[in-house]
Design an enzyme around this catalytic site. Structure first.
Site, short mmCIF file in Angstrom:
data_model
loop_
_atom_site.label_atom_id
_atom_site.label_comp_id
_atom_site.label_asym_id
_atom_site.label_seq_id
_atom_site.Cartn_x
_atom_site.Cartn_y
_atom_site.Cartn_z
N CYS A 133 -40.44 22.82 -33.89
CA CYS A 133 -40.41 22.00 -35.10
C CYS A 133 -40.65 22.87 -36.35
O CYS A 133 -40.29 24.06 -36.35
CB CYS A 133 -41.39 20.85 -35.03
SG CYS A 133 -41.04 19.54 -36.24
N ASP A 202 -49.92 17.14 -35.70
CA ASP A 202 -49.95 15.94 -36.55
C ASP A 202 -51.29 15.26 -36.41
O ASP A 202 -51.74 14.57 -37.33
CB ASP A 202 -48.81 15.00 -36.17
CG ASP A 202 -47.47 15.61 -36.58
OD1 ASP A 202 -46.93 16.41 -35.81
OD2 ASP A 202 -47.01 15.31 -37.70
#
Ligand code: RI2
Length: 327
Positions: A133, A202
């Site tokens: 990512c 996250d």
């Protein structure tokens, strides 16, 4: 309207992932609340609080997983609400909101610098690093290592379905770091050549489990099999205080349109698509978490959350969440 058009624009940008990444989302939320406070036309403390509360709730509704977002909102709102309960006037409330927002932004920027320094020490000349990512914390670490003169190479997964890996490749290439872009499913194929895995987060739970972009847990599994160490770069505002009382982190599931076209689904009604945005990597598959307070084993995540909370007191820290639940 409960809050400003500008705030709605920022909320939409977060929802549609034009602003994305756990830290940029948290920054945008803090900036949105600063703007809301600066431009508020409220004429009483009650009106002001109602407006800020509406703004905070709208921001919280955008994306559910990155804990940095509620932590940013909470950082600002519990200060404002505490002052309101003490009877602060309108201008004081405005000032407190703006100052709290700016303080949060200062902490975010400082944390990034410290993480880059601490994390880069774990990288040695010649390392081949795999990342998944697009994490601004990981990019900061890798570019800092490069700045120190370390000769590194990166393997970046493209990160279906939104292809954030292309951003990573672009950003690293611009910093002069050679990058090989691979499809996500090639991660295990290349793991033999990898020295270290670096990913962002996250959310981090109190047991040290890390929630990050879908596919992270498979990469961590392949890394463990190949005895490659996995490092997670996570600022302390990504640690979830609710998880110490047993709450689970909600995993966002996004639209099937990100995976296949609407026409495809219409043509094949028996086909359905699932598109979870994140997965959970258990602490056993993570070697170390790099925070701005130092490098910790995942099992020490609880201590980070406790120290965050003890800075302000548990009741105050949780107050805004409780307030949301009550009203
Ligand atoms: P930084 C991103 O989520 C990725 O999962 C990335 O690893 C994480 O946020 C952390 O990003 P998304 O918004 O805070 O792309 O390190 O779904 O920038």
């Amino acid at each position: 309207m409960k809050f400003s058009v500008k705030l709605e624009e920022i909320a939409k940008a977060i929802e549609e992932m034009r602003i994305r990444g756990a830290t940029p989302i948290a920054r945008a939320a803090a900036e949105a609340l600063i703007i809301e406070a600066e431009e508020s036309r409220a004429s009483t403390p009650d009106e002001f609080i109602k407006e800020m509360d509406g703004a905070a709730r709208r921001l919280l509704s955008t994306r559910p997983t990155a804990v940095s977002l509620p932590n940013a909102v909470r950082f600002i709102m519990f200060r404002v609400l505490s002052a309101y309960r003490r009877g602060a006037g309108l201008e004081d409330l405005r000032k407190i909101s703006i100052e709290a927002g700016r303080e949060f932004l200062r902490r975010v920027d400082e944390a990034k610098k410290v993480i880059a320094k601490i994390g880069s020490k774990r990288i040695v000349d010649g390392d081949i690093i795999l990342t998944h990512c697009n994490s601004s914390a990981v990019i900061a670490i890798l570019t800092e290592a490069k700045r120190q003169g370390k000769d590194i190479k990166v393997i970046a997964t493209e990160t279906r379905p939104k292809f954030q890996g292309r951003l990573t490749a672009m950003q690293l290439a611009e910093a002069g770091i050679p990058v090989t872009l691979i499809v996500d499913s090639a991660a295990r194929f290349f793991m033999k050549k990898v020295d270290k895995v670096f990913v962002g987060a996250d959310a981090v739970a109190s047991n040290g489990a890390v929630v990050n972009k879908i596919g992270t847990s498979m990469i961590a599994l392949a890394a463990k099999e190949a005895r490659v160490r996995v490092f997670v770069a996570a600022e302390t505002y990504k640690f979830s205080p609710e998880t110490i009382i047993g709450e689970l982190i909600k995993i966002e599931e996004r639209s099937p349109d990100e995976v296949v076209s609407k026409e495809f689904l219409e043509r094949y009604p028996l086909v359905s698509v699932r598109n979870p945005s994140f997965d959970v990597t258990p602490p056993d598959y993570i070697d170390l978490i790099i925070t701005e307070k130092g490098i910790i084993p995942p099992q020490a995540a609880y201590l980070i959350i406790q120290s965050e909370i003890s800075e302000v007191g548990y009741d105050d820290y949780m107050r805004y969440t409780t307030y949301l639940e009550e009203s």
